[in-house]
Design a protein around this motif. Structure first.
Motif, PDB file in Angstrom:
ATOM      1  N   LEU A  15       0.800  -1.222   0.000  1.00  0.00           N
ATOM      2  CA  LEU A  15       0.000   0.000   0.000  1.00  0.00           C
ATOM      3  C   LEU A  15       0.834   1.272   0.000  1.00  0.00           C
ATOM      4  CD1 LEU A  15      -2.778  -1.016   2.569  1.00  0.00           C
ATOM      5  CD2 LEU A  15      -2.858  -1.150   0.075  1.00  0.00           C
ATOM      6  N   SER A  16       2.067   1.205   0.489  1.00  0.00           N
ATOM      7  CA  SER A  16       2.882   2.406   0.641  1.00  0.00           C
ATOM      8  C   SER A  16       4.212   2.276  -0.096  1.00  0.00           C
ATOM      9  CB  SER A  16       3.140   2.687   2.124  1.00  0.00           C
ATOM     10  OG  SER A  16       4.044   3.753   2.278  1.00  0.00           O
ATOM     11  N   ILE A  17       4.403   3.118  -1.115  1.00  0.00           N
ATOM     12  CA  ILE A  17       5.690   3.135  -1.826  1.00  0.00           C
ATOM     13  C   ILE A  17       6.799   3.597  -0.892  1.00  0.00           C
ATOM     14  CG2 ILE A  17       6.971   4.240  -3.692  1.00  0.00           C
ATOM     15  CD1 ILE A  17       4.386   4.404  -5.271  1.00  0.00           C
ATOM     16  N   THR A  18       6.502   4.591  -0.035  1.00  0.00           N
ATOM     17  CA  THR A  18       7.499   5.115   0.900  1.00  0.00           C
ATOM     18  C   THR A  18       7.988   4.023   1.832  1.00  0.00           C
ATOM     19  OG1 THR A  18       6.497   7.319   0.842  1.00  0.00           O
ATOM     20  CG2 THR A  18       7.940   6.829   2.700  1.00  0.00           C
ATOM     21  N   TYR A  19       7.061   3.225   2.339  1.00  0.00           N
ATOM     22  CA  TYR A  19       7.448   2.137   3.243  1.00  0.00           C
ATOM     23  C   TYR A  19       8.276   1.094   2.506  1.00  0.00           C
ATOM     24  CZ  TYR A  19       7.085  -1.433   6.858  1.00  0.00           C
ATOM     25  OH  TYR A  19       7.379  -2.369   7.820  1.00  0.00           O
ATOM     26  N   ARG A  20       7.896   0.773   1.281  1.00  0.00           N
ATOM     27  CA  ARG A  20       8.641  -0.204   0.496  1.00  0.00           C
ATOM     28  C   ARG A  20      10.068   0.277   0.234  1.00  0.00           C
ATOM     29  NH1 ARG A  20       5.129  -0.923  -3.121  1.00  0.00           N
ATOM     30  NH2 ARG A  20       5.890   0.363  -4.841  1.00  0.00           N
ATOM     31  N   ARG A  21      10.207   1.568  -0.086  1.00  0.00           N
ATOM     32  CA  ARG A  21      11.541   2.127  -0.310  1.00  0.00           C
ATOM     33  C   ARG A  21      12.360   2.122   0.977  1.00  0.00           C
ATOM     34  NH1 ARG A  21       9.833   7.376  -4.047  1.00  0.00           N
ATOM     35  NH2 ARG A  21       9.573   6.227  -6.024  1.00  0.00           N
ATOM     36  N   ALA A  22      11.693   2.378   2.101  1.00  0.00           N
ATOM     37  CA  ALA A  22      12.398   2.378   3.386  1.00  0.00           C
ATOM     38  C   ALA A  22      12.931   0.985   3.712  1.00  0.00           C
ATOM     39  CB  ALA A  22      11.458   2.858   4.496  1.00  0.00           C
TER      40      ALA A  22
END
Length: 276
Positions: A15-22
């Protein structure tokens, strides 16, 4: 920075690109640190020892078993140290430079304080603890930078008992997010709370309303080290250099506090500066 941004988003890589990148950024950092840890373990087996933090972690007994920390545990500790101690300090330094640039009177007083310290020293003598303790206005600048910027916007806690606050009961076991930013920017706690005013710290203030490093037994263990690092950086910056913004920049507060463009500046060496 990407690892930190992952703290303030939906904890779901789908659901979250930011979380995946993190998560991906954390994995890359962990892989690089794992390589260092393995190399150091091999050196220890060959009898090569060093006196540093990593050596202390190798020798530490993590759980009382006599075995010590595993490589994965050491890597996790090092990642946490980098996230908590590196990015926060460098961001605070950037914001301090911006606030000082936008407040010429504060910058002038800071320069005077450090020029007086530098004038008493020879070119070959480094800063000492007594010098650090003779930087009262520097501490005012650091306090105000931490208050206005709120690098750590809040802390997570779990209630151990029922807690009553202003007629509302937080049940035992609840997860709570304590907003430090809300306290630091509250007009009831600080007059003109959104204005950078380091002189406010020259008179006694209610310390319970100022908690940039958290509080209690879980207060950041590196709080004094961070202050020293900021003080030393500001000393060398203002005594050796002058600067001006390379372009307009502004603060953003989500997901973390930072400058939008990382505040690029044009630096020049100050005239009539002693050589070290």
């Amino acid at each position: 920075m990407r690892v930190i941004e992952g703290f303030f988003c939906i904890p779901n890589p789908i659901l979250s690109i930011t979380y995946r990148r993190a998560i991906q950024a954390r994995k890359r950092v962990a892989e690089a640190l794992s390589l260092v840890v393995r190399e150091r373990r091999m050196e220890r087996e060959r009898g090569i020892t060093k006196n540093d933090m990593l050596a202390a972690l190798f020798e530490s007994d993590g759980d009382g078993s006599g075995i010590g920390f595993s490589d994965d545990e050491i890597v996790d500790f090092l990642v946490s140290l980098l996230v908590a101690g590196y990015d926060t300090t460098s961001t605070t330094i950037t914001l301090a430079v911006k606030f000082l640039t936008d407040t010429p009177l504060a910058l002038a007083q800071l320069k005077q304080e450090h020029d007086e310290i530098w004038a008493k020293k020879t070119a070959s003598v480094s800063l000492e603890w007594e010098d650090y303790k003779s930087m009262p206005f520097t501490q005012c600048v650091i306090n105000e930078t931490l208050r206005v910027s709120n690098i750590i916007s809040g802390v997570f806690r779990r209630t151990m008992t029922d807690v009553d606050i202003k007629g509302y009961t937080i049940p035992k076991g609840s997860k709570v997010f304590t907003s430090l930013r809300a306290v630091h920017l509250d007009q009831e706690n600080f007059k003109d709370a959104r204005v950078f005013n380091p002189w406010r710290w020259q008179k006694p203030l209610d310390s319970s309303n100022f908690m940039p490093f958290g509080g209690g037994p879980r207060r950041c263990p590196g709080h004094e080290l961070a202050r020293v690092a900021l003080s030393v950086f500001l000393h060398h910056l203002v005594t050796r250099f002058s600067w001006e913004p390379a372009e307009e920049d502004k603060l953003v507060f989500f997901p973390t506090t930072r400058t939008q463009k990382r505040y690029p500046i044009i630096v020049q060496r100050r005239s009539c500066v002693k050589t070290r």
